[in-house]
Design an enzyme around this catalytic site. Structure first.
Site: not given
Ligand SMILES: CC(C)(COP(=O)(O)OP(=O)(O)OC[C@H]1O[C@@H](n2cnc3c(N)ncnc32)[C@H](O)[C@@H]1OP(=O)(O)O)[C@@H](O)C(=O)NCCC(=O)NCCS
Length: 164
Positions: A89-90, A122, A127, A134
């Site tokens: 998570a971020v 999973e 999401n 991934y």
């Molecule tokens: C999923 C999560 C960890 C991604 O973190 P992040 O730092 O925003 O990810 P990144 O910036 O490295 O993104 C990498 C790529 O993922 C995809 N991506 C990330 N967030 C996205 C969004 N909201 N919608 C579409 N694509 C997305 C994109 O392809 C992105 O590349 P780009 O920005 O160059 O297009 C973050 O959204 C989060 O914390 N979500 C809530 C917790 C969660 O769902 N965790 C996963 C549980 S399985």
């Protein structure tokens, strides 16, 4: 005038091992991110085991961002050559800056260093942000588990990546 804080990019954050001192912030991020709840005690117990080096945080470098909070974290576990990504998570305000990818890729590097064969995870079927993250690191969806999650009830998509 109030100091303006800029959100860090992967160039501004250090990906380092989580310690017990980080857990209050880790749990805060977990609670804000809609993840299935682990809570402080589960993270603490995990830190006492053999997977400590698969528990990482993204820490803004002090020189760039004063006393900024942890931007994100990842927790994984390796058993018998299989890496399982449990939580990543971020913080909402730091998303889409590559920090999630940086955390994921660092944990995959560590699994390769340990000679793990494959990674699994999973993810909630709705999401799409996480699934895209991934996929960008090479994971492929291989199965769906009906009603795997509760609150709200939802299927899981199982994703895997060959590491060997
Ligand atoms: C999923 C999560 C960890 C991604 O973190 P992040 O730092 O925003 O990810 P990144 O910036 O490295 O993104 C990498 C790529 O993922 C995809 N991506 C990330 N967030 C996205 C969004 N909201 N919608 C579409 N694509 C997305 C994109 O392809 C992105 O590349 P780009 O920005 O160059 O297009 C973050 O959204 C989060 O914390 N979500 C809530 C917790 C969660 O769902 N965790 C996963 C549980 S399985």
């Amino acid at each position: 005038m109030a100091e303006q804080r800029q959100a860090p990019t992967p160039q501004d954050v250090a990906i380092i091992r989580m310690t017990e001192h980080d857990l209050l912030e880790v749990v805060e991020i977990e609670e804000q991110s809609g993840l299935s709840r682990w809570g402080w005690a589960a993270y603490y117990a995990e830190l006492q085991g053999g997977n400590r080096d698969l528990m990482l945080i993204a820490k803004p470098s002090q020189s760039v961002i004063g006393s900024a909070p942890i931007a994100g974290y990842i927790v994984a576990r390796e058993t018998a050559g299989e890496l399982h990504i449990n939580n990543v998570a971020v913080r909402a305000e730091y998303r889409r800056r590559g920090i999630g990818s940086a955390l994921l890729n660092r944990v995959l590097d560590e699994a390769r260093r340990r000679k793990a064969n494959a990674a699994f995870l999973e993810v909630r079927s709705t999401n799409l942000a996480a699934q895209t993250l991934y996929e960008k690191s090479g994971f492929k969806a291989i199965a769906r588990r009906a009603d795997y999650y509760s609150e709200p009830r939802e299927d899981a998509v199982v994703m895997t990546l060959v590491l060997g």
